[in-house]
Design a protein around this motif. Structure first.
Motif, PDB file in Angstrom:
ATOM      1  N   SER A  89      40.838  37.012  29.558  1.00  0.00           N
ATOM      2  CA  SER A  89      40.665  36.206  30.767  1.00  0.00           C
ATOM      3  C   SER A  89      41.727  35.119  30.881  1.00  0.00           C
ATOM      4  CB  SER A  89      39.267  35.572  30.793  1.00  0.00           C
ATOM      5  OG  SER A  89      39.158  34.550  29.820  1.00  0.00           O
ATOM      6  N   GLU A 116      43.894  29.376  37.530  1.00  0.00           N
ATOM      7  CA  GLU A 116      44.317  30.045  36.300  1.00  0.00           C
ATOM      8  C   GLU A 116      45.774  29.724  35.973  1.00  0.00           C
ATOM      9  OE1 GLU A 116      43.549  34.197  36.068  1.00  0.00           O
ATOM     10  OE2 GLU A 116      41.365  33.978  36.276  1.00  0.00           O
ATOM     11  N   SER A 163      36.349  35.506  39.890  1.00  0.00           N
ATOM     12  CA  SER A 163      36.669  35.411  38.455  1.00  0.00           C
ATOM     13  C   SER A 163      36.404  36.754  37.774  1.00  0.00           C
ATOM     14  CB  SER A 163      35.870  34.288  37.792  1.00  0.00           C
ATOM     15  OG  SER A 163      34.472  34.519  37.884  1.00  0.00           O
ATOM     16  N   GLN A 164      35.311  37.439  38.176  1.00  0.00           N
ATOM     17  CA  GLN A 164      35.029  38.764  37.631  1.00  0.00           C
ATOM     18  C   GLN A 164      36.055  39.789  38.099  1.00  0.00           C
ATOM     19  OE1 GLN A 164      33.012  38.376  34.878  1.00  0.00           O
ATOM     20  NE2 GLN A 164      32.041  40.269  35.536  1.00  0.00           N
ATOM     21  N   LEU A 210      39.257  39.283  36.171  1.00  0.00           N
ATOM     22  CA  LEU A 210      39.052  39.718  34.786  1.00  0.00           C
ATOM     23  C   LEU A 210      39.027  41.238  34.694  1.00  0.00           C
ATOM     24  CD1 LEU A 210      38.452  39.113  31.826  1.00  0.00           C
ATOM     25  CD2 LEU A 210      36.038  38.859  32.418  1.00  0.00           C
ATOM     26  N   GLU A 225      37.042  39.435  25.697  1.00  0.00           N
ATOM     27  CA  GLU A 225      36.927  39.042  27.102  1.00  0.00           C
ATOM     28  C   GLU A 225      37.465  37.634  27.323  1.00  0.00           C
ATOM     29  OE1 GLU A 225      33.309  38.189  30.217  1.00  0.00           O
ATOM     30  OE2 GLU A 225      33.290  40.091  29.128  1.00  0.00           O
TER      31      GLU A 225
END
Length: 803
Positions: free
Chosen positions: A263, A312, A754-755, A758, A259
């Motif tokens: 990410s 990011e 962010s989730q 991802l 993860e």
């Protein structure tokens, strides 16, 4: 469950079951829901003077509590039993209770059709179970909705266990990653997985000799010589960390490492958020009442996504290449826009650098209809053409394909399905609210409701989009599978009938890892605690205070006899689901509540003449009738005007200043945006026990859930809370603080986006590493689209053409 049924039949309790069924038959009905069955059983236990434990603990009591539906035929009894969350069984009992059998769903659906005199032999049966049979599946119902964590574990334990295979897969994935033809992460100097591992070691040694904060541009040439392109990080330490994660992942695949590494992969730059039917704009309009929450959601999500992607890109060191995030909200252009900007093809989203609202008109089959706003129940005939037109506009705006398409509501997800299918792009499904469970018996009586709601097109589109999506984002667990006592929204699509149209034998795999709980956030620049005095404008506070308590205006109803009482505030559109009339009735029936409180209702309308449909007009009139019936004119303030979000934020805070509370009394709420807003503002909040509020509030031992059908119980809960506040003034403050902190820490847009990003990356990684049975499933969805959905949409178009 077989043992439980057997235990009832092999004991004296069979007599109890028989007597209960006789009592139900005497009611003159043939179809019963769980609440009706439980009430009948409770009445039976009271009449028969059964001990209290019998109701819950006897075998027949346990059976009745698991029974969610019952159909009584002349010679048969049919039960839908839910032994556990996400599990349904269909049982047939003979009328004399001499025999019982577990039956397939088809048999029960036939009985349901006979119930409404619509039985049709050889009806189309939709069964999607085969498409999920060989796919990984969550085993524990408690883990439903945690697909990301499940896939990480599955990939590490089942797929990446062979180091050489893992190495080759990662090499292939990284080697194909690019941005508009510009290679990212690795270049052609690295020839294989084995070579990649060797170069990682060399790069880590080199980077460890550099200062931690040394910018990537100062040693980019050296890394390129080793085979590494930009995208690993913006500084020596960041790049080194990312390469070390990859090295650990190759050596010893662990979910947390996978993860963390995925990410950091720069794979998402361009995102489309699709919201079709609402007034999607910023100045002077934020959706109609039926879509207000959705429009606010996508605007805030777009802002947060652009911030997330920009951060990011910066951390990956790609901003130096001129790469920028690009987020588009795709909606429909409305020529007759009633003074709003909904007729502008392109509008920049406030507070962003590169996020836009892109509006594409509906094809002009009938300009008398398509030039105007269309209800969410009417948009179906125009969506296929809209998707084709939108594809051209999106490709022109992006100058390339998007990397993620997020559908909102059924119509947005249908367009997302069509676009994702053509562009080969990851599709995220966000339903917000599925209409089928909101309207009782809507599938069973769809033919009677078709003229108003067009449910045949909508429920078919739901089946298509939820099964076609790469992953599904929900706001709560109950949205998927409900509670031990109630079915979830998605669970209601597991098996159902549309009489004379089709039977759904198995409509969705609730244990699929495609389900992920990612609750939304709150705009904390607008909604924040009343205690943050330094962030509040005293002039705005006074204006809102006067609006709520003293101003006279044609759009304000009621004059408070004592404005200093605690306020019960509710903020909602006037619909039967939101149940403002139920709250007013509850308030009117309780003199004690009137003695302690004033009721403040904030809606967008006050008069029936302002309604956009007959149902809304009826609800407005009903609310007026209740006020008159209980003589509430001096105890209520009904503000019927649309306020900007900034003013609504201050409404919550002004009520909190006065020690008030917030009440959400809906019959059902998919999630509850206003609940988040009220809680983060510091208002102690009571909300319906039916829906997503269960997970937002955390009931604790004090009881902040309300049953909107139990007026006496609701009044007692609120009065008990107010008594505690009067006795211990610090109690209100304690509840206010923990509710505000809960929303601030758990429901924020940074966590959400962010989730979401991802999930999109993991989904892409999963589809690359373990190609699922996607193509066959998508072909099946296309078949449903062309053979069922389109003919239903064409019937709606025929109605529109006659207008």
């Amino acid at each position: 469950m077989h043992e439980l049924v057997k235990a009832v039949f092999n004991s004296d309790e069979k007599t109890t079951l028989g007597q209960l069924i006789c009592a139900l038959r005497a009611a003159g009905k043939r179809y019963f829901l769980r609440t009706e069955i439980l009430q009948a059983f409770a009445d039976y236990c009271q009449r028969s003077q059964k001990p209290q434990h019998f109701y819950y603990s006897s075998a027949v009591g346990k059976l009745i509590h698991c029974t969610h539906e019952m159909i009584l035929e002349e010679e048969s009894i049919w039960l839908v039993i839910r032994p556990r969350i996400a599990s349904q069984e269909f049982w047939h009992l003979t009328a004399d209770l001499t025999k019982f059998d577990l039956m397939p769903p088809q048999a029960y659906l036939d009985v349901s059709d006979r119930l409404v005199n619509s039985y049709q032999p050889n009806i189309l049966e939709i069964d999607l179970s085969a498409f999920y049979k060989d796919s990984p599946s969550v085993s524990d119902p408690r883990n439903i909705g945690q697909g990301l964590a499940f896939l990480n574990r599955y990939l590490c334990s089942q797929v990446l266990t062979d180091p050489q295979y893992c190495l080759n897969i990662l090499f292939d994935l990284l080697h194909k990653l690019h941005y508009d033809g510009v290679p990212l992460l690795i270049n052609d100097r690295i020839k294989s997985g084995t070579h990649l591992a060797q170069q990682i070691s060399q790069a880590i040694r080199f980077l460890s000799e550099q200062p931690d904060d040394e910018p990537h541009k100062n040693f980019n040439f050296h890394l390129q010589q080793l085979g590494f392109e930009p995208g690993w990080g913006n500084t020596a330490s960041r790049i080194c960390e990312t390469l070390q994660l990859l090295e650990k992942l190759i050596d010893n695949p662990q979910p947390a490492i996978l993860e963390a590494f995925v990410s950091r992969i720069p794979a998402i730059f361009r995102v489309v958020l699709i919201s079709i039917h609402g007034w999607v704009a910023q100045a002077g309009v934020l959706g109609r009442d039926e879509t207000l929450g959705q429009v606010i959601y996508v605007l805030e999500q777009a802002r947060s996504l652009e911030n997330q992607l920009r951060e990011e890109i910066k951390l990956a060191g790609l901003d130096l290449l001129g790469i920028k995030p690009h987020v588009i909200i795709l909606t429909r252009l409305i020529p007759n826009c009633e003074g709003t900007f909904c007729n502008l093809p392109l509008e920049k989203i406030q507070g962003t650098e590169n996020a836009w609202i892109l509006r594409v008109p509906f094809g002009e089959y009938n300009p008398e209809v398509t030039n105007n706003w269309i209800s969410k129940f009417e948009a179906w005939p125009y969506l296929e053409r809209f998707a084709l037109d939108a594809e051209k506009e999106l490709l022109a705006q992006f100058q390339g394909k998007p990397h993620l398409i997020v559908g909102n509501y059924t119509d947005g997800n249908l367009v997302a399905f069509l676009l994702a299918r053509r562009l080969k792009v990851t599709h995220c499904n966000i339903a917000h609210s599925l209409e089928k469970p909101k309207y009782l018996f809507s599938n069973l009586y769809w033919q009677d409701l078709e003229e108003t709601y067009n449910f045949s097109a909508q429920f078919t589109a739901d089946l298509i989009t939820m099964n076609a999506a790469d992953f599904i984002v929900t706001s709560s667990y109950q949205e998927i599978v409900g509670t031990p006592d109630t079915m979830g929204q998605y669970e209601s699509y597991k098996s159902f009938t549309m009489p004379n149209l089709y039977h759904v034998i198995d409509g969705i795999d609730l244990f699929s890892p495609k389900f992920n709980m990612v609750p939304p956030g709150v705009n904390e620049e607008i909604f924040f605690s009343y205690s943050q005095k330094e962030d509040r404008d005293p002039d705005v506070r006074k204006r809102i205070h006067d609006l709520l308590f003293t101003n006279e205006d044609p759009q304000i109803f009621g004059h408070l006899e004592n404005p200093h009482k605690r306020s019960l505030l509710t903020v909602a559109p006037i619909t039967s689901i939101k149940n403002l009339t139920g709250l007013a009735e509850c308030f009117g029936q309780s003199p004690a509540l009137q003695e302690h409180c004033n009721l403040i209702i904030l809606t967008s309308k006050l008069h029936p003449s302002e309604a956009t449909n007959p149902e809304e007009a009826a609800e407005i009139q009903k609310l007026h009738d209740i006020v008159n019936k209980y003589h509430l004119h001096s105890h209520i303030r009904w503000v019927g005007m649309r306020l900007p979000s900034s003013d609504i934020g201050e409404v919550y805070r002004v009520v909190a200043d006065c020690g008030g509370i917030y009440v959400h009394f809906a019959h059902f709420v998919a999630f509850g945006r206003s609940i988040l807003e009220a809680m983060i503002s510091g208002l102690p909040t009571f909300a319906t026990q039916f829906g997503g509020a269960l997970e937002i509030i955390e009931d604790r031992e004090d009881g902040f859930y309300l049953n909107p059908t139990d007026f006496a119980g609701t009044a007692k809960k609120i009065l008990d809370f107010l008594d505690q506040c009067d006795t211990h003034p610090e109690y209100w403050l304690e509840v206010s603080e923990w509710m505000s902190k809960r929303i601030h820490h758990k429901y924020n847009w940074h966590l959400h986006t962010s989730q979401l990003v991802l999930l999109a990356k993991i989904s892409g990684f999963w589809n690359f590493v373990v190609p699922d049975n996607n193509e066959a499933r998508l072909r099946y969805m296309e078949t449903l689209f062309h053979l069922i959905y389109k003919p239903r949409a064409e019937k709606i178009l025929e109605k529109h053409m006659r207008r």
